[in-house]
Design a protein around this motif. Sequence first.
Motif, PDB file in Angstrom:
ATOM      1  N   ASP A  25      35.357  55.483   9.330  1.00 17.57           N
ATOM      2  CA  ASP A  25      34.606  56.247  10.323  1.00 17.57           C
ATOM      3  C   ASP A  25      35.256  57.592  10.580  1.00 17.57           C
ATOM      4  OD1 ASP A  25      32.490  56.321  12.425  1.00 17.57           O
ATOM      5  OD2 ASP A  25      34.243  56.452  13.747  1.00 17.57           O
ATOM      6  N   SER A  26      36.592  57.605  10.598  1.00 15.21           N
ATOM      7  CA  SER A  26      37.312  58.863  10.807  1.00 15.21           C
ATOM      8  C   SER A  26      37.075  59.841   9.668  1.00 15.21           C
ATOM      9  CB  SER A  26      38.805  58.575  10.969  1.00 15.21           C
ATOM     10  OG  SER A  26      39.542  59.763  11.112  1.00 15.21           O
ATOM     11  N   LEU A  27      37.048  59.342   8.421  1.00 17.82           N
ATOM     12  CA  LEU A  27      36.811  60.209   7.258  1.00 17.82           C
ATOM     13  C   LEU A  27      35.358  60.669   7.193  1.00 17.82           C
ATOM     14  CD1 LEU A  27      38.944  58.272   4.623  1.00 17.82           C
ATOM     15  CD2 LEU A  27      39.391  60.582   5.444  1.00 17.82           C
ATOM     16  N   ASP A  28      34.419  59.797   7.567  1.00 15.28           N
ATOM     17  CA  ASP A  28      33.000  60.180   7.542  1.00 15.28           C
ATOM     18  C   ASP A  28      32.718  61.321   8.511  1.00 15.28           C
ATOM     19  OD1 ASP A  28      32.340  58.325   5.628  1.00 15.28           O
ATOM     20  OD2 ASP A  28      31.755  56.781   7.067  1.00 15.28           O
ATOM     21  N   ARG A  29      33.433  61.338   9.638  1.00 16.55           N
ATOM     22  CA  ARG A  29      33.173  62.347  10.661  1.00 16.55           C
ATOM     23  C   ARG A  29      34.074  63.571  10.535  1.00 16.55           C
ATOM     24  NH1 ARG A  29      35.113  61.041  14.814  1.00 16.55           N
ATOM     25  NH2 ARG A  29      36.087  59.015  14.486  1.00 16.55           N
ATOM     26  N   ALA A  30      34.883  63.634   9.475  1.00 20.79           N
ATOM     27  CA  ALA A  30      35.899  64.678   9.358  1.00 20.79           C
ATOM     28  C   ALA A  30      35.276  66.059   9.168  1.00 20.79           C
ATOM     29  CB  ALA A  30      36.838  64.355   8.207  1.00 20.79           C
ATOM     30  N   ALA A  31      36.018  67.064   9.598  1.00 20.06           N
ATOM     31  CA  ALA A  31      35.603  68.453   9.425  1.00 20.06           C
ATOM     32  C   ALA A  31      35.689  68.828   7.952  1.00 20.06           C
ATOM     33  CB  ALA A  31      36.497  69.353  10.272  1.00 20.06           C
ATOM     34  N   PRO A  32      35.002  69.896   7.529  1.00 21.89           N
ATOM     35  CA  PRO A  32      35.088  70.352   6.126  1.00 21.89           C
ATOM     36  C   PRO A  32      36.543  70.569   5.709  1.00 21.89           C
ATOM     37  CG  PRO A  32      33.349  71.532   7.281  1.00 21.89           C
ATOM     38  CD  PRO A  32      34.062  70.731   8.317  1.00 21.89           C
ATOM     39  N   GLY A  33      36.846  70.108   4.488  1.00 21.54           N
ATOM     40  CA  GLY A  33      38.206  70.214   3.965  1.00 21.54           C
ATOM     41  C   GLY A  33      39.043  68.996   4.246  1.00 21.54           C
ATOM     42  N   TRP A  36      35.786  62.741   2.978  1.00 21.74           N
ATOM     43  CA  TRP A  36      36.042  61.774   1.914  1.00 21.74           C
ATOM     44  C   TRP A  36      36.005  62.431   0.534  1.00 21.74           C
ATOM     45  CZ3 TRP A  36      32.390  60.617  -1.840  1.00 21.74           C
ATOM     46  CH2 TRP A  36      31.091  61.063  -1.605  1.00 21.74           C
ATOM     47  N   ARG A  37      35.126  63.480   0.340  1.00 18.78           N
ATOM     48  CA  ARG A  37      35.113  64.151  -0.959  1.00 18.78           C
ATOM     49  C   ARG A  37      36.449  64.873  -1.209  1.00 18.78           C
ATOM     50  NH1 ARG A  37      30.184  64.541  -3.435  1.00 18.78           N
ATOM     51  NH2 ARG A  37      28.346  63.986  -2.188  1.00 18.78           N
ATOM     52  N   ASP A  38      37.010  65.474  -0.176  1.00 23.27           N
ATOM     53  CA  ASP A  38      38.305  66.154  -0.316  1.00 23.27           C
ATOM     54  C   ASP A  38      39.403  65.136  -0.640  1.00 23.27           C
ATOM     55  OD1 ASP A  38      37.404  68.893   0.631  1.00 23.27           O
ATOM     56  OD2 ASP A  38      36.874  67.652   2.371  1.00 23.27           O
ATOM     57  N   LEU A  39      39.297  63.961  -0.028  1.00 14.66           N
ATOM     58  CA  LEU A  39      40.271  62.909  -0.334  1.00 14.66           C
ATOM     59  C   LEU A  39      40.141  62.456  -1.779  1.00 14.66           C
ATOM     60  CD1 LEU A  39      42.437  60.845   0.526  1.00 14.66           C
ATOM     61  CD2 LEU A  39      40.579  59.356   1.314  1.00 14.66           C
ATOM     62  N   ALA A  40      38.894  62.293  -2.275  1.00 13.84           N
ATOM     63  CA  ALA A  40      38.703  61.877  -3.673  1.00 13.84           C
ATOM     64  C   ALA A  40      39.248  62.913  -4.647  1.00 13.84           C
ATOM     65  CB  ALA A  40      37.219  61.637  -3.918  1.00 13.84           C
ATOM     66  N   GLN A  41      39.015  64.189  -4.349  1.00 15.36           N
ATOM     67  CA  GLN A  41      39.515  65.260  -5.219  1.00 15.36           C
ATOM     68  C   GLN A  41      41.031  65.288  -5.231  1.00 15.36           C
ATOM     69  OE1 GLN A  41      37.999  69.130  -4.215  1.00 15.36           O
ATOM     70  NE2 GLN A  41      39.101  70.178  -5.847  1.00 15.36           N
ATOM     71  N   LEU A  42      41.633  65.127  -4.051  1.00 20.40           N
ATOM     72  CA  LEU A  42      43.098  65.135  -3.956  1.00 20.40           C
ATOM     73  C   LEU A  42      43.696  63.924  -4.647  1.00 20.40           C
ATOM     74  CD1 LEU A  42      45.439  66.769  -2.732  1.00 20.40           C
ATOM     75  CD2 LEU A  42      45.267  65.319  -0.694  1.00 20.40           C
ATOM     76  N   ARG A  72      34.010  54.334   3.129  1.00 19.59           N
ATOM     77  CA  ARG A  72      34.369  52.925   2.889  1.00 19.59           C
ATOM     78  C   ARG A  72      34.212  52.591   1.424  1.00 19.59           C
ATOM     79  NH1 ARG A  72      36.289  49.012   1.912  1.00 19.59           N
ATOM     80  NH2 ARG A  72      36.222  46.972   2.918  1.00 19.59           N
ATOM     81  N   SER A  73      33.160  53.087   0.781  1.00 19.26           N
ATOM     82  CA  SER A  73      32.952  52.861  -0.655  1.00 19.26           C
ATOM     83  C   SER A  73      34.064  53.510  -1.466  1.00 19.26           C
ATOM     84  CB  SER A  73      31.589  53.409  -1.070  1.00 19.26           C
ATOM     85  OG  SER A  73      31.347  53.187  -2.439  1.00 19.26           O
ATOM     86  N   LEU A  74      34.471  54.729  -1.046  1.00 17.72           N
ATOM     87  CA  LEU A  74      35.562  55.415  -1.749  1.00 17.72           C
ATOM     88  C   LEU A  74      36.867  54.638  -1.641  1.00 17.72           C
ATOM     89  CD1 LEU A  74      36.857  57.885  -3.169  1.00 17.72           C
ATOM     90  CD2 LEU A  74      37.125  58.908  -0.899  1.00 17.72           C
ATOM     91  N   LEU A  75      37.200  54.189  -0.465  1.00 19.10           N
ATOM     92  CA  LEU A  75      38.443  53.438  -0.273  1.00 19.10           C
ATOM     93  C   LEU A  75      38.447  52.149  -1.083  1.00 19.10           C
ATOM     94  CD1 LEU A  75      38.978  53.902   3.569  1.00 19.10           C
ATOM     95  CD2 LEU A  75      40.210  55.041   1.721  1.00 19.10           C
ATOM     96  N   GLN A  76      37.269  51.520  -1.231  1.00 18.39           N
ATOM     97  CA  GLN A  76      37.191  50.302  -2.039  1.00 18.39           C
ATOM     98  C   GLN A  76      37.474  50.606  -3.506  1.00 18.39           C
ATOM     99  OE1 GLN A  76      33.574  48.127  -1.547  1.00 18.39           O
ATOM    100  NE2 GLN A  76      34.026  46.661  -3.172  1.00 18.39           N
ATOM    101  N   LEU A  77      36.894  51.707  -4.006  1.00 21.94           N
ATOM    102  CA  LEU A  77      37.147  52.099  -5.403  1.00 21.94           C
ATOM    103  C   LEU A  77      38.605  52.464  -5.613  1.00 21.94           C
ATOM    104  CD1 LEU A  77      33.941  54.247  -6.071  1.00 21.94           C
ATOM    105  CD2 LEU A  77      34.495  52.022  -7.069  1.00 21.94           C
ATOM    106  N   MET A  78      39.216  53.180  -4.656  1.00 27.53           N
ATOM    107  CA  MET A  78      40.624  53.560  -4.775  1.00 27.53           C
ATOM    108  C   MET A  78      41.513  52.319  -4.754  1.00 27.53           C
ATOM    109  SD  MET A  78      40.701  56.940  -2.298  1.00 27.53           S
ATOM    110  CE  MET A  78      42.478  57.137  -2.461  1.00 27.53           C
ATOM    111  N   GLY A  79      41.146  51.330  -3.913  1.00 27.72           N
ATOM    112  CA  GLY A  79      41.926  50.102  -3.878  1.00 27.72           C
ATOM    113  C   GLY A  79      41.841  49.338  -5.176  1.00 27.72           C
TER     114      GLY A  79
END
Length: 811
Positions: A25-33, A36-42, A72-79
């Motif tokens: 929920d925290s990542l979904d509501r995050a400001a630009p930069g 979750w897309r920024d986390l995936a790129q990093l 949540r989907s991203l974190l599952q793939l990363m896990g």
Amino acid sequence: MAGSLAAAPLPINRLAEPLLRKLSDSLDRAAPGKGWRDLAQLAGSQGGVRLSSLELEQCSLQVLEPEGSPSRSLLQLMGERGCTVQELTELLQTLEHSEAFQCLSPPSIKIVVEPESQAVLSGQMVKLSCWAAGYPLLHYQWFKGGKMVPHGNSPELVLNQVNADDAGFYICRVNSDSSYEFSRWAQLDVCDIQGACHGSCLEVPEKKIHICIHPQSQNLIVGEILVLQCGAIGIPMPQYQWYRNGSPLTNGDKKVYMVSCVDTEHQGTYWCRVYNDQDNQESKKVKVIIGGKSIAVECTEEDLSGLGRPELKEQSTERQFAVDKVALLMGNMSYCHHPKLKAPLVDVYDLTNLLRQLDFKVVSLLDLTEPEMRNAVDEFLLLLDKGVYGLLYYAGHGYENYGNSFMVPIDAPNPYRATNCLCVQNILKLMQEKDTGLNVFLLDMCRKRNEYDNTVLILDALKVTANIVFGYATCQGAEAFEIQQSGLANGIFMKFLKERLLEDKKITVLLDGVAEDMGKCHLTKGKQALEIRSSLSEKRALTDPIQQTVTSVESLARNLQWAKAHELPESMCLQFKCGVQIQLGFAAEFSNVMIVYTRIVKKPEEIAVCKAYVTDFPLDLDVDPKEANKGTPEETGSYLLSKDLPKHCLYTRISSLQKLKEDLTFMVCLHYEYEGVDDVVDERKVVNIGKPLIAKLRIHQGYRKSRCFQSCCGPTGPCFTQSPGAGAAGYCPCHHSHQPHSYAGIPQPSPASSASVLQPAKCHCSMIPNSLIAWQSKWPYPSDSNRSNIPVETTDELESDFSGSLRLSQQ
């Protein structure tokens, strides 16, 4: 949760679902930069977890689902790719996403202001402070010992007008959503000196010490007890050190310095130094003079001339007489906070009947609270006068500290102290002031030490009147037992006492016989033995006749007072409109327990079915509707009056008559049916029977006399406490067991801070049906890590029967 999840080497998908949901929920509501897309790129560039465009598109499509979350989907793939919590934490830190980072690595809570121990006066306002730093939102909860303080959920705990019950150890728990910390323990010592400082020490400057109680000079003889007290208030908590002739005393680091048996070497000048890290004060210097015991008695040659003659050595055979005989019998069974007992019911009843055969005026009472016990004793003292024989019997919970015995009321807290109980020695002193001819105390209770109560009583010496007899049901430090007979319980002591009580023998000789009988009982050999203490030099017996040459005003007052406590309502016949007559009768089981019985004595022929019962008793009284209007007395709980009550009645047992505030009013209901008519007809009559039995003496009221039967914690009172406000709260024996050093997660005071805090050693005399039990206490010192904080009840199984009449089943 203390510490950081980031230190745990586990994959992301092993995290708890609530935490994953919060992080997503925290990542979904995050400001630009910082989304979750920024986390995936990093993660692809630095973390070695590369995700394809198709996978990222699948993550983004989660927004179309009702509860879908791309993060949540991203974190599952990363896990699934093996990304660990440690790696995710580093990525979030690089993104500077502080909210998500805090989810995985909650900050530690730091107590920045600890509560301080302090000693204050009764009536003062006390403030204990605990301030902490942490994130996101801190919550506070104060505890006293192991018990949560109501409304104690702010950094500052304010106690207005403290009293002795507020004394103890306090601790504060500070917690955020997922971590907690405890403050250090703070001791609160409340001095109740009843105006000894004349109000001057109510405004003591902060960080200063004020001595409120100074030691007093004493003139003692060898063998007596020396007790010196010094009491002070201050913040932080004052410490004490006693000196004699300028030298510090070993074991002189408490408020009270005591020598149980003084010798000439203890003579000197004493004072106490009271200090903390902010201040230092000295008490007044006092003189303690120790003199040798005088063994000489002044007399003349004429006084000595006949002492050696054999004819004068023979004791006089002249019969002793009593001016009157009065007895107070108290049996406590239905304890609010302690194990219930059975034997006092039968023991008090049996002793009442025996003493009445010996012409004693007997008041017998069951289940009394503290004010009721005190008022009952005060009424008993009014019956005493010169030459009167006074007997007081008590059965129930009790204990003995420093040679003083304490009777425990049914409302005593758990644990109890001297202030909650009645001191036997103080009552005895008041009895002696009446110049009685004989004072007999029979105590059927345990005499184990109460480790939670460190009160030391300083009592004036008893008069040398040679008229005191103590019969203790058990030895010092031991327990007293109950034993069951035909569904009822008798105490071991009373079992043997009632077989000899009517013997025409000197009371000490009679008790010696009881002790011998008990010593032959294999069931309690080595467990319970009668102890007799006596200063009786005359041949006085309970069978001594009453002799009054002139009816005195005092005698008339005694008879009136006794009659008031035993006045039963007169039997009455109630006439109903339908022609039915109901007889209403009354019988006394004890001075505060009455049986009401009803029966139909006349019924018109046209009435086919007829039934009457009593109801609507005052709420003050102990009347169980389920046990009222029964066909036998036993069904009401009355096992002792069956043979003395009329048959074919309905019986109702009314207990606690001492609590009755107004006249006893109740309803008599009549249900009947006429021949050939199915309808039930009701008639009711209100009956007022006044104040029966003990209710006339109004002992239910708050303690209203000037007597004091227990410690008075003041400079002029008979006692003072070595460690007021001892630590743990009243643990209830029904609690489940916890870890040795914690109660509900609360750390126990360290040995250094709780050296003067003793846990309560419970005193039980209980009898479980069909087995003889010694209740063993398991209350540990706070520092004992090998023992439980919860008392354990153990059963002593005795494999025998008792002369064929008292059966003990084997388990």
